[in-house]
Scaffold this motif. Sequence first.
Motif, short mmCIF file in Angstrom:
data_model
loop_
_atom_site.label_atom_id
_atom_site.label_comp_id
_atom_site.label_asym_id
_atom_site.label_seq_id
_atom_site.Cartn_x
_atom_site.Cartn_y
_atom_site.Cartn_z
N GLU A 1 -3.63 4.66 -15.63
CA GLU A 1 -2.21 4.49 -15.94
C GLU A 1 -1.68 3.13 -15.46
O GLU A 1 -0.96 2.45 -16.20
N ILE A 2 -1.99 2.72 -14.23
CA ILE A 2 -1.48 1.43 -13.75
C ILE A 2 -2.08 0.29 -14.58
O ILE A 2 -1.40 -0.70 -14.86
N GLY B 1 0.80 -1.21 0.00
CA GLY B 1 0.00 0.00 0.00
C GLY B 1 0.83 1.26 0.00
O GLY B 1 2.05 1.22 -0.13
N GLY B 2 0.15 2.34 0.16
CA GLY B 2 0.75 3.66 0.18
C GLY B 2 -0.33 4.67 -0.12
O GLY B 2 -1.45 4.32 -0.47
N GLY B 3 0.01 5.92 0.02
CA GLY B 3 -0.97 6.98 -0.20
C GLY B 3 -1.28 7.19 -1.66
O GLY B 3 -0.41 7.12 -2.53
N ARG B 4 -2.53 7.45 -1.95
CA ARG B 4 -2.97 7.60 -3.35
C ARG B 4 -2.35 8.80 -4.04
O ARG B 4 -2.35 8.89 -5.26
N HIS B 5 -1.83 9.75 -3.29
CA HIS B 5 -1.13 10.87 -3.90
C HIS B 5 0.37 10.62 -3.98
O HIS B 5 1.12 11.51 -4.37
N ASN B 6 0.82 9.43 -3.61
CA ASN B 6 2.24 9.11 -3.62
C ASN B 6 2.57 7.95 -4.56
O ASN B 6 3.60 7.97 -5.22
N ILE B 7 1.71 6.93 -4.60
CA ILE B 7 2.00 5.78 -5.46
C ILE B 7 0.76 5.35 -6.25
O ILE B 7 -0.36 5.57 -5.82
N THR B 8 0.99 4.78 -7.40
CA THR B 8 0.05 4.01 -8.20
C THR B 8 -1.04 4.80 -8.89
O THR B 8 -1.30 4.60 -10.06
N VAL C 1 3.19 6.27 -10.76
CA VAL C 1 2.71 4.96 -11.19
C VAL C 1 3.84 3.93 -11.09
O VAL C 1 3.64 2.80 -10.64
N GLU C 2 5.04 4.34 -11.47
CA GLU C 2 6.19 3.44 -11.38
C GLU C 2 6.48 3.05 -9.93
O GLU C 2 6.79 1.90 -9.65
N ALA D 1 0.92 -3.95 -24.63
CA ALA D 1 2.06 -4.73 -25.13
C ALA D 1 3.25 -3.82 -25.41
O ALA D 1 4.39 -4.18 -25.16
N VAL D 2 2.99 -2.64 -25.94
CA VAL D 2 4.04 -1.65 -26.19
C VAL D 2 3.85 -0.55 -25.15
O VAL D 2 2.84 0.15 -25.15
N PHE D 3 4.83 -0.44 -24.27
CA PHE D 3 4.71 0.49 -23.14
C PHE D 3 6.07 1.14 -22.91
O PHE D 3 7.07 0.44 -22.76
N ASP D 4 6.10 2.48 -22.89
CA ASP D 4 7.39 3.17 -22.79
C ASP D 4 7.47 4.18 -21.65
O ASP D 4 8.37 5.01 -21.60
N LYS D 5 6.58 4.10 -20.70
CA LYS D 5 6.57 5.08 -19.61
C LYS D 5 7.59 4.78 -18.52
O LYS D 5 8.10 5.66 -17.87
N PHE D 6 7.86 3.49 -18.28
CA PHE D 6 8.92 3.04 -17.38
C PHE D 6 9.19 1.58 -17.66
O PHE D 6 8.43 0.92 -18.36
N ASP D 7 10.30 1.09 -17.13
CA ASP D 7 10.67 -0.31 -17.34
C ASP D 7 9.82 -1.20 -16.44
O ASP D 7 9.87 -1.08 -15.23
N ARG D 8 9.05 -2.06 -17.07
CA ARG D 8 8.17 -2.96 -16.29
C ARG D 8 8.92 -4.21 -15.89
O ARG D 8 8.47 -5.33 -16.13
N VAL D 9 10.03 -4.05 -15.23
CA VAL D 9 10.81 -5.17 -14.74
C VAL D 9 9.88 -6.05 -13.89
O VAL D 9 9.01 -5.56 -13.19
N GLY D 10 10.04 -7.34 -14.02
CA GLY D 10 9.19 -8.26 -13.27
C GLY D 10 7.96 -8.69 -14.03
O GLY D 10 7.17 -9.47 -13.56
N CYS D 11 7.81 -8.19 -15.25
CA CYS D 11 6.64 -8.51 -16.05
C CYS D 11 7.09 -8.91 -17.45
O CYS D 11 7.99 -8.29 -18.01
N ARG D 12 6.49 -9.95 -18.00
CA ARG D 12 6.91 -10.44 -19.31
C ARG D 12 6.08 -9.87 -20.45
O ARG D 12 6.08 -10.42 -21.53
N LYS D 13 5.37 -8.81 -20.28
CA LYS D 13 4.53 -8.24 -21.35
C LYS D 13 5.32 -8.06 -22.62
O LYS D 13 6.45 -7.68 -22.63
#
Length: 170
Positions: free
Chosen positions: A150-151, A63-70, A81-82, A158-170
């Motif tokens: 955004e999340i 978790g975390g605050g909605r104005h801080n994460i996600t 979002v990252e 499939a094509v996403f360039d906003k940040f590195d989705r490490v941990g995901c095989r998309k």
Amino acid sequence: MACHSHIDHLKAMVVQAGGRSDRLIHAPLMVAMCRAGALDVVPHKAFLAEISGADFDVRIASGGGRHNITMDRYDANWSMVERGWKTHVLGEGQQFANATAAVPDLATRSGTIDQDLPPFIIGENGKPVGTIEDGDSVVFFNFRGDQHIEISRAFEEAVFDKFDRVGCRK
């Protein structure tokens, strides 16, 4: 007039998932009840414990605050979002035994209200109790319809360039 969800909608979804699951389910939670969040976590944690059983284990995992994460909107803050991605997918964040310990501790130490809390994870034996893994189903529930876009894009495009989705095989 804004159309918002109600906590009872979330409870009904979790209960329905229990009837269809034979594996462990962890529910990442963004604490989004500003000022009341610390108080609201207690009944939700109790509700999750009440419906959990041998074949269905539901816990707040991060978790975390909605104005801080996600929960950014309108492509305004992809770094937010990252941070959420790293919290929910990678299990990065300060570790606590449970959300009822995390929320008041972080609010006191950071001097913020709940919506601004830094990321946290719930852990046991030094490891997150649950992260979102490849192949998992994710149902995103939010009280507002515009804060999950955004999340959701990070998980689905499939094509996403906003940040590195490490941990995901998309």
